[in-house]
Design an enzyme around this catalytic site. Structure first.
Site, PDB file in Angstrom:
ATOM      1  CG  ASP A   8      -1.517   1.257   1.604  1.00 20.06           C
ATOM      2  OD1 ASP A   8      -2.256   1.773   0.744  1.00 20.06           O
ATOM      3  OD2 ASP A   8      -1.276   1.787   2.712  1.00 20.06           O
ATOM      4  CG  ASP A  10      -1.429   7.806   0.380  1.00 24.75           C
ATOM      5  OD1 ASP A  10      -2.184   7.633  -0.589  1.00 24.75           O
ATOM      6  OD2 ASP A  10      -0.479   8.610   0.362  1.00 24.75           O
ATOM      7  N   GLY A  50     -10.027   6.901  -0.991  1.00 27.39           N
ATOM      8  CA  GLY A  50     -10.148   7.633  -2.250  1.00 27.39           C
ATOM      9  C   GLY A  50     -10.512   9.082  -2.004  1.00 27.39           C
ATOM     10  CE  LYS A  52     -11.132  12.260  -9.448  1.00 27.35           C
ATOM     11  NZ  LYS A  52     -11.110  11.548 -10.744  1.00 27.35           N
ATOM     12  CE  LYS A  85      -5.176  15.224  -1.745  1.00 28.17           C
ATOM     13  NZ  LYS A  85      -4.736  13.857  -2.179  1.00 28.17           N
ATOM     14  CB  THR A 122      -2.109   2.764  -3.642  1.00 28.67           C
ATOM     15  OG1 THR A 122      -2.531   3.951  -2.976  1.00 28.67           O
ATOM     16  CG2 THR A 122      -1.781   3.115  -5.092  1.00 28.67           C
TER      17      THR A 122
END
Ligand code: XBP
Ligand code: MG
Length: 238
Positions: A8, A10, A50, A52, A85, A122
């Site tokens: 993964d 983050d 996620g 979004k 972002k 990820t």
């Protein structure tokens, strides 16, 4: 036989969510919105994987009655917000805002040398992965990670196993020959649903999560060697 490690990004390769939170708040300010995600709120919002999806979830909390903003649908508005972002986050990473967690680079290099396959699974955006690994490993980071599945290739986010199932398919390996590395409950659930043994290294954002079913829960990957992973893998296979 342990043949592949699946990471993964983050929270696992690097503790990035403080930078992501700052990038979201920067985008809100750029758009003149009165939104501000403090650390306590963001920690709760991280239950939605996620960026979004996280924005859409928060919109539903703040403006459940508003489906259109100035003619642009909510999704268009949030899509632009997420672009702002992502640009802010990429700039922060390029300025050195995040670095790999302790022991990560050593394990990646050792596993590569040992001939294990390395992959990334990820829910973050590809831009973010490239910025992080270009800075941490160099422009040739793809020599270590031959397979990358991310928000652009796996539409359904963790805890759904899609991103791990796609990674296993590209590796052409059974889950039994791999170990996944995660930092969150969503990530653990996704990896376990794909049949993967999973090593957890929590961050302060995920320290309170339920990690039942993890192979190991460790403060860091510092000191985790290929030999140790092979021994843990063999013990569970026995
Ligand atoms: C963590 C996420 C991502 C990041 C934000 O991904 O859920 O959404 O919080 O990045 P991982 P985006 O699976 O690596 O833990 O805004 O690009 O989604
Ligand atoms: Mg994570």
């Amino acid at each position: 036989m342990l043949n592949a490690l699946i990471f993964d990004v983050d929270g696992t390769l690097a503790d990035t969510e403080a930078a992501h939170r700052a990038a979201f708040n920067s985008a809100f300010a750029q758009e003149g919105m009165d939104w501000h995600w403090d650390e306590a709120l963001y920690t709760r919002l991280l239950d939605v994987s996620g960026g979004k999806e996280r924005l859409l979830h928060y919109w539903g909390i703040r403006h459940p009655e508003v489906r259109d903003v100035g003619g642009a649908g909510v999704r268009d508005t949030l899509g632009r917000l997420h672009e702002l972002k992502t640009a802010a986050y990429e700039a922060m990473v390029n300025d050195g805002a995040v670095s790999l967690r302790p022991g990560v680079l050593h394990l990646i290099e050792e596993a590569h040398q040992a001939g294990l396959h390395l992959a990334i699974a990820t829910t973050t955006s590809p831009v973010n992965i490239a910025a992080l690994l270009r800075g941490a490993i160099g422009p040739d980071w793809r020599q270590f990670f031959g397979i990358v599945e991310d928000a652009s290739t796996a539409a359904i986010k963790k805890p759904h196993p899609m991103v791990y199932l796609q990674t296993l398919r590209r590796l052409q390996l059974p889950a039994s020959q791999c170990i996944a590395f995660e930092d969150s409950a969503n990530g653990l659930q996704a990896a376990r649903a794909a049949g993967l043994l999973t090593v957890i290294t929590p961050t302060r954002f995920t320290a309170a999560h339920d990690f039942s079913g993890a192979l190991k829960v460790l403060p860091e990957l510092q000191g985790v060697t290929v030999a140790k992973l092979q021994a843990w893998h063999t013990q569970t296979a026995a």
